[in-house]
Design an enzyme around this catalytic site. Sequence first.
Site, short mmCIF file in Angstrom:
data_model
loop_
_atom_site.label_atom_id
_atom_site.label_comp_id
_atom_site.label_asym_id
_atom_site.label_seq_id
_atom_site.Cartn_x
_atom_site.Cartn_y
_atom_site.Cartn_z
N TYR A 54 0.86 -1.19 0.00
CA TYR A 54 0.00 0.00 0.00
C TYR A 54 0.89 1.23 0.00
O TYR A 54 1.85 1.31 0.77
CB TYR A 54 -0.87 0.02 1.26
CG TYR A 54 -2.31 -0.35 0.97
CD1 TYR A 54 -3.02 0.33 -0.01
CD2 TYR A 54 -2.94 -1.35 1.68
CE1 TYR A 54 -4.34 0.00 -0.29
CE2 TYR A 54 -4.26 -1.69 1.40
CZ TYR A 54 -4.95 -1.01 0.43
OH TYR A 54 -6.24 -1.33 0.16
N GLU A 56 -0.49 4.86 -0.50
CA GLU A 56 -1.25 6.10 -0.72
C GLU A 56 -0.36 7.31 -0.58
O GLU A 56 0.45 7.38 0.35
CB GLU A 56 -2.39 6.24 0.30
CG GLU A 56 -3.59 5.39 0.01
CD GLU A 56 -3.59 4.14 0.86
OE1 GLU A 56 -2.49 3.64 1.19
OE2 GLU A 56 -4.70 3.66 1.18
N ASP A 201 -6.70 13.78 -24.87
CA ASP A 201 -6.76 12.37 -24.48
C ASP A 201 -6.08 11.59 -25.60
O ASP A 201 -6.68 11.33 -26.64
CB ASP A 201 -8.22 11.94 -24.32
CG ASP A 201 -8.35 10.45 -24.02
OD1 ASP A 201 -7.34 9.73 -24.14
OD2 ASP A 201 -9.46 10.00 -23.70
N THR A 228 -3.76 6.20 -21.68
CA THR A 228 -3.57 4.88 -21.11
C THR A 228 -2.13 4.47 -21.43
O THR A 228 -1.45 5.13 -22.22
CB THR A 228 -4.52 3.84 -21.72
OG1 THR A 228 -4.46 3.97 -23.14
CG2 THR A 228 -5.95 4.04 -21.25
N LYS A 231 -1.79 0.83 -24.88
CA LYS A 231 -2.16 0.75 -26.31
C LYS A 231 -0.87 0.85 -27.13
O LYS A 231 -0.03 -0.04 -27.02
CB LYS A 231 -3.19 1.83 -26.64
CG LYS A 231 -4.49 1.65 -25.84
CD LYS A 231 -5.55 2.63 -26.27
CE LYS A 231 -6.89 2.36 -25.61
NZ LYS A 231 -7.08 3.00 -24.30
N ARG A 237 -1.72 -2.45 -18.49
CA ARG A 237 -2.94 -1.64 -18.38
C ARG A 237 -2.71 -0.60 -17.29
O ARG A 237 -2.14 -0.89 -16.24
CB ARG A 237 -4.13 -2.53 -18.01
CG ARG A 237 -4.30 -3.71 -18.92
CD ARG A 237 -5.65 -4.32 -18.80
NE ARG A 237 -6.59 -3.49 -19.49
CZ ARG A 237 -6.77 -3.52 -20.82
NH1 ARG A 237 -6.07 -4.34 -21.57
NH2 ARG A 237 -7.64 -2.73 -21.38
#
Length: 436
Positions: A54, A56, A201, A228, A231, A237
């Site tokens: 974790y 954060e 985008d 992203t 691609k 991903r």
Amino acid sequence: MPIYTSLQRTDPDVYATVKGEMRREQEGVELIASENYVSASILEALGSPFTNKYSEGYPGKRYYGGQQFTDAVETLAIERAKAIFRCDHANVQPASGAEANVAAYLAWLEPGDAILGMDLSHGGHLTHGSPVTHMARIFRFVRYKMKDIETGALDYDQMRETAKKEKPKIILAGFTAYPRELDYAAFKSIADEVGAVAMADMAHISGLIAAGVLKNPFDFGFHVMTTTTHKTLRGPRGAMILSKGTVGNPLRAPEKTIANLPTLLDRSVFPGLQGGPHMHQTAAIAVALGEATQPSFKEYARQILKNAKRMARGLMEGGCKLVTNGTDNHLMIVNCVQSFNLNGKEVENLFDRIGITASKSPVPDDTNPPFSPSGLRLGTPAVTTRGMKEPEMDFLVASMLRAIEKRSDEAELEKLHAEVKEFCLKYPVPGIAASD
Ligand code: DSN
């Protein structure tokens, strides 16, 4: 498949699905324009113990202890992204492109504010204002379109008029199914005229921008770019939000100015939208960005474009009608109704039967519904990763056209499927060990 021996032993059911997917990828042709194959190094980073952690917050400013390696790997990803895309800041934590876009909207807008984005049937993405998204309940999406679907030229005059009338706070350049380059200078001048943030985008083409074979919106003064990472950029991903401006301390809320966008964006991702970032994904993004700086990646990107042009030309010579009559990037949209009097879903299903995977797509101002739209989107990033070049595009075009012609001939389709499989076995998928 040595790296899966533990899974094979402990959970044969899941192992069978992984093995099936490996076989599907190796034995078929991937023409979904938004998919690609990652390297073995990226798969290793994804499978690393960073998945246990974790973290954060941001490097040097975390809420839990034990962050010496998460800080190091996230910093590597951030610095690589900034250098590649020539920007001041990178947030590499969004879990997906949709979250990156939502975080960018929420960083800058108040409920009821307008966003000017591309009409969905002209190539815009769901997150650019589809009425089925939550964002469409919060913000007002207004549209621009192509003025000429034969060339793909956008209607910048209409865009300017709409911007003056609707006063959007964000002007969004970007798409999920548009085969031409955008005029970023025109977008930026309209954004400046109405005092909007210029946002791009670039999910589909960020690998092509990274390689320098397509234009970079930041070179035209854009403020924010989302993308992203899986691609054309060929990573895991995931997603990134890149921005220009002054990088501040994300623990303190800054004044809402364009200059403060980097900090506003960081705070929007965390704690605004997400909790713990996926550090195994971040590590894999760092690896992908390292790969994108290699000379071979530039060559790869050039070949994607050459392959797309060759495929588009072959399809048109074979009688297909393409939206905008060709492509400048990695994708093309076949108008299946005009070309074969079939809808996109019927052609997608037909190609599936011969081992070629593609995705149905609307055509501009489509009158058919989203589940059986009039078009089919094809793209060359994945086949290019496998080392396929122009002659292989000719084989794929011939196979697709033959499938259309012989669509009622079961034996012929089976024969075609066998030929496609034999062809695919000559082009190994990186990162997938030979399947037994
Ligand atoms: N699903 C992606 C695409 O295919 O373009 C966008 O989210």
